[in-house]
Enzyme design. Structure first.
Site, mmCIF file in Angstrom:
data_model
loop_
_atom_site.group_PDB
_atom_site.id
_atom_site.type_symbol
_atom_site.label_atom_id
_atom_site.label_comp_id
_atom_site.label_asym_id
_atom_site.label_seq_id
_atom_site.Cartn_x
_atom_site.Cartn_y
_atom_site.Cartn_z
ATOM 1 N N GLN A 40 0.851 -1.195 0.000
ATOM 2 C CA GLN A 40 0.000 0.000 0.000
ATOM 3 C C GLN A 40 0.885 1.243 0.000
ATOM 4 O OE1 GLN A 40 -1.833 0.997 3.684
ATOM 5 N NE2 GLN A 40 -3.709 1.677 2.731
ATOM 6 N N GLU A 99 -13.348 -4.351 6.230
ATOM 7 C CA GLU A 99 -13.070 -5.311 7.294
ATOM 8 C C GLU A 99 -13.977 -6.520 7.129
ATOM 9 O OE1 GLU A 99 -12.567 -5.436 12.121
ATOM 10 O OE2 GLU A 99 -14.212 -4.336 11.247
HETATM 11 C C1 LIG Z 1 3.249 -1.291 11.561
HETATM 12 C C2 LIG Z 1 2.864 -0.218 10.573
HETATM 13 C C3 LIG Z 1 2.638 -0.559 9.249
HETATM 14 C C4 LIG Z 1 2.334 0.444 8.316
HETATM 15 N N1 LIG Z 1 2.163 0.077 6.999
HETATM 16 C C5 LIG Z 1 1.867 1.030 6.094
HETATM 17 C C6 LIG Z 1 1.725 0.663 4.703
HETATM 18 O O1 LIG Z 1 1.890 -0.509 4.322
HETATM 19 N N2 LIG Z 1 1.439 1.631 3.807
HETATM 20 C C7 LIG Z 1 1.257 2.931 4.199
HETATM 21 O O2 LIG Z 1 0.942 3.745 3.332
HETATM 22 N N3 LIG Z 1 1.418 3.326 5.497
HETATM 23 C C8 LIG Z 1 1.733 2.389 6.448
HETATM 24 N N4 LIG Z 1 1.923 2.752 7.756
HETATM 25 C C9 LIG Z 1 1.898 4.174 8.109
HETATM 26 C C10 LIG Z 1 0.715 4.589 8.967
HETATM 27 O O3 LIG Z 1 -0.473 4.601 8.244
HETATM 28 C C11 LIG Z 1 1.056 5.973 9.554
HETATM 29 O O4 LIG Z 1 2.191 5.812 10.389
HETATM 30 C C12 LIG Z 1 -0.089 6.536 10.344
HETATM 31 O O5 LIG Z 1 -1.176 6.862 9.531
HETATM 32 C C13 LIG Z 1 0.355 7.821 11.122
HETATM 33 O O6 LIG Z 1 0.930 8.735 10.263
HETATM 34 P P1 LIG Z 1 2.377 9.352 10.598
HETATM 35 O O7 LIG Z 1 3.319 8.233 10.938
HETATM 36 O O8 LIG Z 1 2.742 10.245 9.473
HETATM 37 O O9 LIG Z 1 2.183 10.189 11.930
HETATM 38 P P2 LIG Z 1 1.576 11.664 12.029
HETATM 39 O O10 LIG Z 1 0.289 11.711 11.283
HETATM 40 O O11 LIG Z 1 2.650 12.641 11.651
HETATM 41 O O12 LIG Z 1 1.286 11.782 13.573
HETATM 42 C C14 LIG Z 1 2.279 12.167 14.522
HETATM 43 C C15 LIG Z 1 1.594 12.307 15.876
HETATM 44 O O13 LIG Z 1 0.620 13.367 15.816
HETATM 45 C C16 LIG Z 1 -0.667 12.880 16.195
HETATM 46 N N5 LIG Z 1 -1.721 13.499 15.385
HETATM 47 C C17 LIG Z 1 -1.718 13.663 14.044
HETATM 48 N N6 LIG Z 1 -2.870 14.246 13.633
HETATM 49 C C18 LIG Z 1 -3.626 14.440 14.732
HETATM 50 C C19 LIG Z 1 -4.898 15.006 14.977
HETATM 51 N N7 LIG Z 1 -5.638 15.459 13.966
HETATM 52 N N8 LIG Z 1 -5.350 15.051 16.262
HETATM 53 C C20 LIG Z 1 -4.591 14.579 17.299
HETATM 54 N N9 LIG Z 1 -3.346 14.038 17.127
HETATM 55 C C21 LIG Z 1 -2.880 13.975 15.874
HETATM 56 C C22 LIG Z 1 -0.617 11.385 15.917
HETATM 57 O O14 LIG Z 1 -1.552 10.667 16.706
HETATM 58 C C23 LIG Z 1 0.819 11.032 16.271
HETATM 59 O O15 LIG Z 1 0.955 10.846 17.668
HETATM 60 C C24 LIG Z 1 2.240 1.790 8.715
HETATM 61 C C25 LIG Z 1 2.480 2.134 10.061
HETATM 62 C C26 LIG Z 1 2.808 1.145 10.985
HETATM 63 C C27 LIG Z 1 3.081 1.540 12.406
#
Ligand SMILES: Cc1cc2nc3c(=O)[nH]c(=O)nc-3n(C[C@H](O)[C@H](O)[C@H](O)COP(=O)(O)OP(=O)(O)OC[C@H]3O[C@@H](n4cnc5c(N)ncnc54)[C@H](O)[C@@H]3O)c2cc1C
Length: 386
Positions: free
Chosen positions: A107, A225
């Protein structure tokens, strides 16, 4: 919970058992062609199975010790989106190999500047005749290094509101211009990757749905789901569960420490609550209701529950817990717990963070005001809202 389990001699069970008698060790392809990998999909890929029928197939395969092919993103997310909006050619080309586990999918959604706020993505796709030229960077792409295809969302119109100018593509992962760089996790494993796309040419035939219509398809992808009764391990269905920790403690002679005993009892209570919430979701699906915000509540509870199990396991392991793998001297095998402990912080990040899930509950269950809406855009939380 207000449904009865189908009896042992339900005719739908007999059909599965008769098939299994003829195919005692079925290949992924045989399971796919029988419709047993995703029974809720329409024929010829599935059986148009209602939730009870899905549970029957699950139980009969499990009783026979038959495992389905493993292709989580393909079967769980890419396939349903192609079924929903793909062309007939796309369905015929991709669905059986995906169900059979012959072609693994990844993805390509998250980017360094677009995770929770997924609609902020910057990867660009520009039309050039019958092709699209894609440039950008994706991150956290699980299994990219094993994948034949990726579901990709890219910006095709930068001049409209951010969730309106996105298009959904099927990206061949061996296309020229794709560079996959591993990210090594603190477990020591390699599941994630960074994926760089430089002048990658994707045929327009690989576009899913309308040009600029990708955001609504991303919602289909993220909202999918299956109905399943088993919640499996505490790490998104993987790894050990609270009951395994309790078994370990019982097997090791019990636990005298009152604080730890209390924590163990709490974990058992949480596991029971999660089981009942899951049954409530299944009941709703049997009634024909769509999953609501309770999916977010379950995700919040289940992910934090998984972290607490792993923390207590490390605590109970005492000095052995500092070792990666310990079996000498009668000590328990700690590898699964050690890996789980190191993996568990990911639970509250992947698939929509715990904070984003709380936003959904706050707005939809408690009726609190909407999350801050930067640039009048919409967030990952919107995508998960369906
Ligand atoms: C094990 C794992 C597998 C994954 N696999 C994939 C994959 O295959 N493909 C893919 O595309 N992605 C994948 N991801 C990525 C995942 O979807 C993102 O890590 C997730 O959506 C969070 O985005 P970010 O890491 O950019 O964090 P950010 O969005 O930058 O968030 C940083 C912090 O800010 C907080 N935050 C952000 N926005 C808000 C809000 N509006 N209100 C309150 N708090 C907020 C968050 O909760 C977090 O604590 C994976 C992640 C993990 C951990």
């Amino acid at each position: 919970m207000d449904f009865d389990f189908p009896p042992h001699d339900d005719p739908r069970r007999l059909v599965v058992r008769a098939w299994l008698a003829e195919h005692p060790e079925p290949t992924g392809r045989a399971l796919a062609e029988a419709g047993y990998v995703a029974p809720h999909w329409p024929a010829p890929w599935g059986l148009d199975a209602d939730p009870i029928h899905q549970i029957i197939v699950d139980e009969e395969l499990a009783a026979a010790g038959v495992k389905r092919p493993s292709n989580q993103i393909g079967i769980g997310w890419a396939g349903p989106t192609i079924l929903h909006a793909g062309t007939q050619e796309q369905k015929e080309r991709y669905l059986f190999p995906l169900l059979a586990g012959e072609e693994i999918w990844c993805q390509l959604f998250s980017e360094p500047g677009a995770g929770s706020d997924l609609a902020n993505l910057g990867t660009r796709a520009v039309r050039d005749g019958d092709e699209w030229v894609v440039n950008g960077q994706k991150i956290w792409t699980s299994l990219a290094h094993h994948s034949a295809f990726g579901i990709l969302i890219a910006r095709t119109d930068p001049d409209v509101a951010k969730h309106q100018g996105i298009t959904y593509f099927i990206c061949p992962m061996d296309a020229e211009g794709i560079e996959i760089r591993p990210i090594i996790e603190m477990t020591g494993g390699h599941t994630f990757n960074e994926v760089f796309l430089t002048d990658v040419r994707i045929p327009d035939a690989n576009r899913v749905g309308d040009v600029h219509g990708g955001w609504s398809l991303a919602k289909v992808t993220l909202g999918n789901e299956r109905v399943s009764l088993s919640s499996g391990g505490a790490l998104w269905g993987m790894g050990p569960a609270a009951s395994d920790l309790l078994d370990e403690v019982r097997g090791g002679g019990g636990c005298d420490d009152p604080v730890r005993r209390d924590h163990l009892a709490q974990l058992h209570i949480e596991a029971e609550l999660l089981r009942l919430i899951r049954l409530r979701t299944v009941t709703a699906r049997i009634r024909g209701e769509q999953p609501g915000p309770e999916a977010s509540i379950r995700k919040i509870l289940a992910d934090e529950h998984g972290q607490r199990i792993m923390e207590l396991a490390k605590d109970l392991a005492g000095p052995h817990g500092m070792l990666e793998h310990q079996r000498a001297g009668g000590a328990p095998d700690l590898w699964g717990w050690h890996w789980g402990y190191l993996f568990s912080p990911a639970l509250t990040v992947g698939g929509g963070t715990g904070d984003v899930q709380r936003n959904i509950v706050a707005e939809r269950v408690l009726g609190l005001p909407h999350d801050i809406d930067v640039e009048a855009g919409r967030s990952w939380a919107d995508a998960r809202r369906g």
